[in-house]
Design a protein around this motif. Structure first.
Motif, PDB file in Angstrom:
ATOM      1  N   ALA A 330       0.861  -1.184   0.000  1.00  0.00           N
ATOM      2  CA  ALA A 330       0.000   0.000   0.000  1.00  0.00           C
ATOM      3  C   ALA A 330       0.889   1.222   0.000  1.00  0.00           C
ATOM      4  CB  ALA A 330      -0.902  -0.004   1.220  1.00  0.00           C
ATOM      5  N   MET A 331       0.354   2.294  -0.559  1.00  0.00           N
ATOM      6  CA  MET A 331       1.122   3.535  -0.616  1.00  0.00           C
ATOM      7  C   MET A 331       0.183   4.710  -0.375  1.00  0.00           C
ATOM      8  SD  MET A 331       3.403   4.892  -3.791  1.00  0.00           S
ATOM      9  CE  MET A 331       2.173   5.456  -4.919  1.00  0.00           C
ATOM     10  N   ILE A 332       0.590   5.604   0.524  1.00  0.00           N
ATOM     11  CA  ILE A 332      -0.173   6.850   0.643  1.00  0.00           C
ATOM     12  C   ILE A 332       0.770   8.019   0.400  1.00  0.00           C
ATOM     13  CG2 ILE A 332      -2.103   6.089   2.073  1.00  0.00           C
ATOM     14  CD1 ILE A 332      -0.686   7.052   4.492  1.00  0.00           C
ATOM     15  N   VAL A 333       0.216   9.059  -0.194  1.00  0.00           N
ATOM     16  CA  VAL A 333       1.039  10.183  -0.641  1.00  0.00           C
ATOM     17  C   VAL A 333       0.502  11.484  -0.040  1.00  0.00           C
ATOM     18  CG1 VAL A 333       1.872  11.415  -2.695  1.00  0.00           C
ATOM     19  CG2 VAL A 333       1.395   8.981  -2.836  1.00  0.00           C
ATOM     20  N   TYR A 334       1.413  12.311   0.459  1.00  0.00           N
ATOM     21  CA  TYR A 334       1.058  13.625   1.012  1.00  0.00           C
ATOM     22  C   TYR A 334       1.711  14.729   0.199  1.00  0.00           C
ATOM     23  CZ  TYR A 334      -0.548  11.230   5.163  1.00  0.00           C
ATOM     24  OH  TYR A 334      -1.240  10.440   6.023  1.00  0.00           O
ATOM     25  N   THR A 335       0.968  15.771  -0.100  1.00  0.00           N
ATOM     26  CA  THR A 335       1.592  16.934  -0.747  1.00  0.00           C
ATOM     27  C   THR A 335       2.421  17.705   0.262  1.00  0.00           C
ATOM     28  OG1 THR A 335      -0.547  17.165  -1.821  1.00  0.00           O
ATOM     29  CG2 THR A 335       1.086  18.861  -2.288  1.00  0.00           C
ATOM     30  N   ASN A 336       1.874  17.894   1.447  1.00  0.00           N
ATOM     31  CA  ASN A 336       2.541  18.739   2.438  1.00  0.00           C
ATOM     32  C   ASN A 336       3.543  17.923   3.241  1.00  0.00           C
ATOM     33  OD1 ASN A 336       1.091  21.554   2.501  1.00  0.00           O
ATOM     34  ND2 ASN A 336      -0.486  20.004   2.141  1.00  0.00           N
ATOM     35  N   GLY A 337       4.800  18.007   2.826  1.00  0.00           N
ATOM     36  CA  GLY A 337       5.867  17.296   3.531  1.00  0.00           C
ATOM     37  C   GLY A 337       6.860  18.276   4.092  1.00  0.00           C
ATOM     38  N   SER A 338       8.073  18.242   3.525  1.00  0.00           N
ATOM     39  CA  SER A 338       9.150  19.032   4.124  1.00  0.00           C
ATOM     40  C   SER A 338       8.924  20.545   4.002  1.00  0.00           C
ATOM     41  CB  SER A 338      10.487  18.645   3.503  1.00  0.00           C
ATOM     42  OG  SER A 338      10.503  18.996   2.158  1.00  0.00           O
ATOM     43  N   ARG A 376       0.055  23.819   3.708  1.00  0.00           N
ATOM     44  CA  ARG A 376       0.626  24.932   2.963  1.00  0.00           C
ATOM     45  C   ARG A 376       0.053  24.911   1.541  1.00  0.00           C
ATOM     46  NH1 ARG A 376       4.859  25.048  -0.285  1.00  0.00           N
ATOM     47  NH2 ARG A 376       6.133  26.924  -0.232  1.00  0.00           N
ATOM     48  N   ASP A 377      -0.173  23.703   1.047  1.00  0.00           N
ATOM     49  CA  ASP A 377      -0.707  23.490  -0.304  1.00  0.00           C
ATOM     50  C   ASP A 377      -1.927  22.584  -0.198  1.00  0.00           C
ATOM     51  OD1 ASP A 377       1.435  24.735  -1.917  1.00  0.00           O
ATOM     52  OD2 ASP A 377       2.673  23.210  -0.939  1.00  0.00           O
ATOM     53  N   PRO A 378      -2.772  22.573  -1.240  1.00  0.00           N
ATOM     54  CA  PRO A 378      -3.891  21.621  -1.218  1.00  0.00           C
ATOM     55  C   PRO A 378      -3.347  20.217  -0.952  1.00  0.00           C
ATOM     56  CG  PRO A 378      -4.057  23.068  -3.118  1.00  0.00           C
ATOM     57  CD  PRO A 378      -2.741  23.368  -2.466  1.00  0.00           C
ATOM     58  N   GLU A 379      -4.072  19.434  -0.167  1.00  0.00           N
ATOM     59  CA  GLU A 379      -3.535  18.143   0.276  1.00  0.00           C
ATOM     60  C   GLU A 379      -4.261  16.987  -0.427  1.00  0.00           C
ATOM     61  OE1 GLU A 379      -0.786  17.096   2.539  1.00  0.00           O
ATOM     62  OE2 GLU A 379      -1.513  15.502   1.256  1.00  0.00           O
ATOM     63  N   ILE A 380      -3.495  15.915  -0.670  1.00  0.00           N
ATOM     64  CA  ILE A 380      -4.082  14.708  -1.272  1.00  0.00           C
ATOM     65  C   ILE A 380      -4.692  13.828  -0.179  1.00  0.00           C
ATOM     66  CG2 ILE A 380      -3.559  12.584  -2.550  1.00  0.00           C
ATOM     67  CD1 ILE A 380      -1.097  14.030  -3.734  1.00  0.00           C
ATOM     68  N   PRO A 382      -5.698  13.853   3.817  1.00  0.00           N
ATOM     69  CA  PRO A 382      -6.998  13.647   3.181  1.00  0.00           C
ATOM     70  C   PRO A 382      -7.203  14.746   2.143  1.00  0.00           C
ATOM     71  CG  PRO A 382      -7.304  14.868   5.206  1.00  0.00           C
ATOM     72  CD  PRO A 382      -5.830  14.579   5.104  1.00  0.00           C
ATOM     73  N   PRO A 383      -8.247  14.622   1.299  1.00  0.00           N
ATOM     74  CA  PRO A 383      -8.427  15.672   0.289  1.00  0.00           C
ATOM     75  C   PRO A 383      -8.791  17.021   0.927  1.00  0.00           C
ATOM     76  CG  PRO A 383     -10.092  13.924   0.079  1.00  0.00           C
ATOM     77  CD  PRO A 383      -9.206  13.523   1.192  1.00  0.00           C
ATOM     78  N   ILE A 384      -7.882  17.972   0.830  1.00  0.00           N
ATOM     79  CA  ILE A 384      -8.114  19.321   1.358  1.00  0.00           C
ATOM     80  C   ILE A 384      -7.914  20.287   0.195  1.00  0.00           C
ATOM     81  CG2 ILE A 384      -7.185  21.125   2.907  1.00  0.00           C
ATOM     82  CD1 ILE A 384      -8.317  18.954   4.604  1.00  0.00           C
ATOM     83  N   MET A 385      -8.984  21.004  -0.174  1.00  0.00           N
ATOM     84  CA  MET A 385      -8.888  21.894  -1.340  1.00  0.00           C
ATOM     85  C   MET A 385      -8.262  23.227  -0.974  1.00  0.00           C
ATOM     86  SD  MET A 385     -10.009  19.851  -3.362  1.00  0.00           S
ATOM     87  CE  MET A 385     -10.568  18.234  -2.900  1.00  0.00           C
ATOM     88  N   LYS A 386      -8.725  23.787   0.174  1.00  0.00           N
ATOM     89  CA  LYS A 386      -8.239  25.123   0.547  1.00  0.00           C
ATOM     90  C   LYS A 386      -7.163  24.978   1.608  1.00  0.00           C
ATOM     91  CE  LYS A 386     -12.544  27.145   0.866  1.00  0.00           C
ATOM     92  NZ  LYS A 386     -13.364  27.598   1.905  1.00  0.00           N
ATOM     93  N   PRO A 387      -5.905  25.340   1.294  1.00  0.00           N
ATOM     94  CA  PRO A 387      -4.845  25.224   2.291  1.00  0.00           C
ATOM     95  C   PRO A 387      -5.134  26.120   3.495  1.00  0.00           C
ATOM     96  CG  PRO A 387      -3.951  25.804   0.135  1.00  0.00           C
ATOM     97  CD  PRO A 387      -5.425  25.888   0.020  1.00  0.00           C
ATOM     98  N   GLY A 388      -4.497  25.830   4.600  1.00  0.00           N
ATOM     99  CA  GLY A 388      -4.689  26.641   5.805  1.00  0.00           C
ATOM    100  C   GLY A 388      -4.160  25.898   7.010  1.00  0.00           C
TER     101      GLY A 388
END
Ligand code: XUL
Length: 530
Positions: A330-338, A376-380, A382-388
């Motif tokens: 299984a693989m999960i991916v996050y936009t907001n990392g480092s 910081r950026d929209p997230e995969i 969980p799905p987050i459209m508006k960063p904050g």
């Protein structure tokens, strides 16, 4: 020990790389071709062409062929002992598709060693520009597939993932709609991985079951194409795909062109190629269920082996395991990392990782009940459209922000609580974690990972894990064929360099309670940022 060598090829987005492993399981040579710098005539940036719409992303398929000839030339100049290579396997960027015309196998079997490879293959491509994983232009096709199969969860249950824009089936669906002639003229549709294997074998090599799991077309349990998914994707697709096959299978011997031109041994086995994430699982030697890698780079990913697939429409992907056909990964991916961690480091720790680490050390696991969500950026996931940023105190009340110490712990705890929650949702149960990427240099972060998951954390270099994995899989496939039965990957890899334990597992019961609060609060954050 014999003097056999094993070759791993990594056909990634930006480059084509070769690593050579000796029989002692040590990588002894590493040679590559960078598409932008070494093949400027294709005018790629980062190996790709982005269209003006911002959504369509392709790479010229013939560029990969030209890169292979150049790579082999460089290997010859470096005195690589081609005759000692007992097996070759490879890794391909996942999801990219290559469209080949009838007659391709004939061209491959009659290649002239005095002519470059690319010129001889030019007429074989039914579609010149291959859509790749960065393409996100197939929203309509994804919707159509989910409608046809009964919704996102139904697609996930069947294929391992809900319909994703970059997944190959949806890309093929778009080609068949927007380039009818190209689709109709395709005798074979390959993935990047199986295309590169096809070049080496000079005959069609099928996709392996692990990379095929990134297509939204294969039933991940039966490991066969799903007829309904095929029908919903494009007409007459089954015959263009060939049958998916187990990843360790020897697909054939190396083609005559490579024997005559470069001096490969004619007995050199071509072990079915796979995708880059599956090959990384092999390269990081996540051999047992519960071995999990956390890669901390620009984006963070977590992946590992698991026994029972638990596909989710909300997060992650399930692929068949490339080193053990009876299990899964299984693989999960996050936009907001480092980048997110760095933002908090700059704001709350004076831009200093050491101070950041000391602040983590000075605060207690559980952060006094404070929980933060930082996007910081929209997230995969969980799905987050508006960063904050969303901060909650111990009573679950929203607060504007945390003081610096709390904030430092909150960003790291939040990221790994999210991994614990979402990885469990797809069936990952870590027994030990291998941390890789830039973030793994920070001992404070490693300690929080071990606290949140309650397991030991190891560290290792993953820079070439896909290429290493390809070389390891070459050896694995070779051994399985030689012994006439499936040999466990761990047995084959015995004696290979291992990873170093950085932190012992520290059980922190505080997180068992906190994870439930985190899940509740995350729901409210998703609603708020929709
Ligand atoms: C995985 C993905 C990328 C590509 C390219 O689903 O899209 O990781 O495999 O590396």
């Amino acid at each position: 020990m014999s003097d056999n060598m094993y070759l791993g090829i990594d056909s990634s987005t930006q480059s084509l790389k070769a690593v050579l492993m000796n029989d002692d399981r040590r990588i002894v040579s590493d040679i590559s071709v960078n598409f932008d710098a070494d093949l400027p005539e294709f005018e790629t940036r980062g190996g790709v062409h982005k269209q003006r719409d911002g959504l369509t992303v392709t790479s010229p398929a013939v560029m990969w062929v030209k890169a292979l000839d150049l790579l082999l030339k460089r290997m010859r100049a470096a005195d690589v002992p081609f005759e000692k290579i007992a097996a070759v396997s490879g890794s391909g960027q996942q999801h990219g598709t290559v469209y080949l015309k009838p007659g391709t196998e004939k061209v491959l079997s009659e290649l002239n060693t005095r002519e470059p490879l690319a010129g001889q293959l030019l007429s074989c491509f039914a579609v010149q520009d291959s859509p790749i994983w960065m393409d996100s232009s197939t929203g309509a096709e994804c919707q159509a597939l989910e409608d046809a199969l009964g919704g996102a969860q139904a697609v996930a249950d069947l294929t391992g993932s809900r319909a994703y824009e970059r997944f190959s089936g949806n890309q093929i669906a778009k080609v068949s709609r927007t380039n009818r002639d190209g689709y109709a003229a395709s005798e074979r549709i390959a993935l990047v991985s199986s295309f590169m294997a096809t070049l080496f074998a000079c005959k069609y090599v099928p996709v392996d079951v692990s990379d095929a799991s990134g297509m939204n077309l294969m039933n991940i349990r039966s490991k066969e194409w799903d007829e309904k998914a095929l029908d919903a994707t494009a007409p007459g697709l089954a015959s263009k795909l060939g049958q998916p096959q187990v990843s360790h299978k020897v697909a054939g011997r190396i083609g005559k062109y490579f024997v005559e031109k470069y001096g490969f041994n004619p007995e050199c086995a071509v072990v079915t190629f796979s995708g880059d994430n599956p090959c990384s699982l092999a390269g990081l030697r996540l051999e047992h269920v519960g071995d999990v890698a956390v890669s901390m780079g620009t984006s963070d990913t977590m992946f590992g082996a698991l026994a029972e697939p638990r596909p989710s429409a909300s997060e992650g992907h399930i692929f068949v395991n490339p080193i053990d056909p009876l299990s899964y990964m299984a693989m999960i991916v996050y936009t907001n990392g480092s980048l997110m961690r760095e933002e908090v480091r700059d704001r709350s720790a004076g831009g200093d990782w050491e101070k950041f680490g000391a602040m983590l050390d000075s605060t207690e696991p559980g952060n006094g009940g404070n929980i933060g969500f930082f996007y910081r950026d929209p997230e995969i996931t969980p799905p987050i459209m508006k960063p904050g940023q969303f901060c909650f105190d111990a009573a679950g009340e929203k607060v504007r922000k945390f003081d610096p110490e709390r904030e430092v712990r909150a960003v790291v705890e939040g990221q790994f609580l999210s991994m614990r929650l979402h990885s469990a949702n797809v069936g990952i149960e870590p027994q030990r974690i291998l941390a890789t990427g830039g973030g793994s240099a920070n001992k404070g972060i490693l300690k929080v990972i071990s606290q949140v998951f309650g397991v030991p954390v190891y560290v290792g270099d993953a820079t070439s894990s896909a290429a290493f994995g390809a070389a390891y899989r070459a050896l694995h496939g070779y051994e399985c064929e030689k012994r006439g039965e499936f040999v466990p990957f761990a047995e084959v890899m015995e004696g290979a360099p291992g990873f170093t334990k950085a932190v012992d597992g520290e059980k922190c019961p505080v997180y068992d309670d906190m994870i439930k609060r985190y899940a509740e609060l995350e729901k409210s954050v998703i609603d708020e940022s929709a």
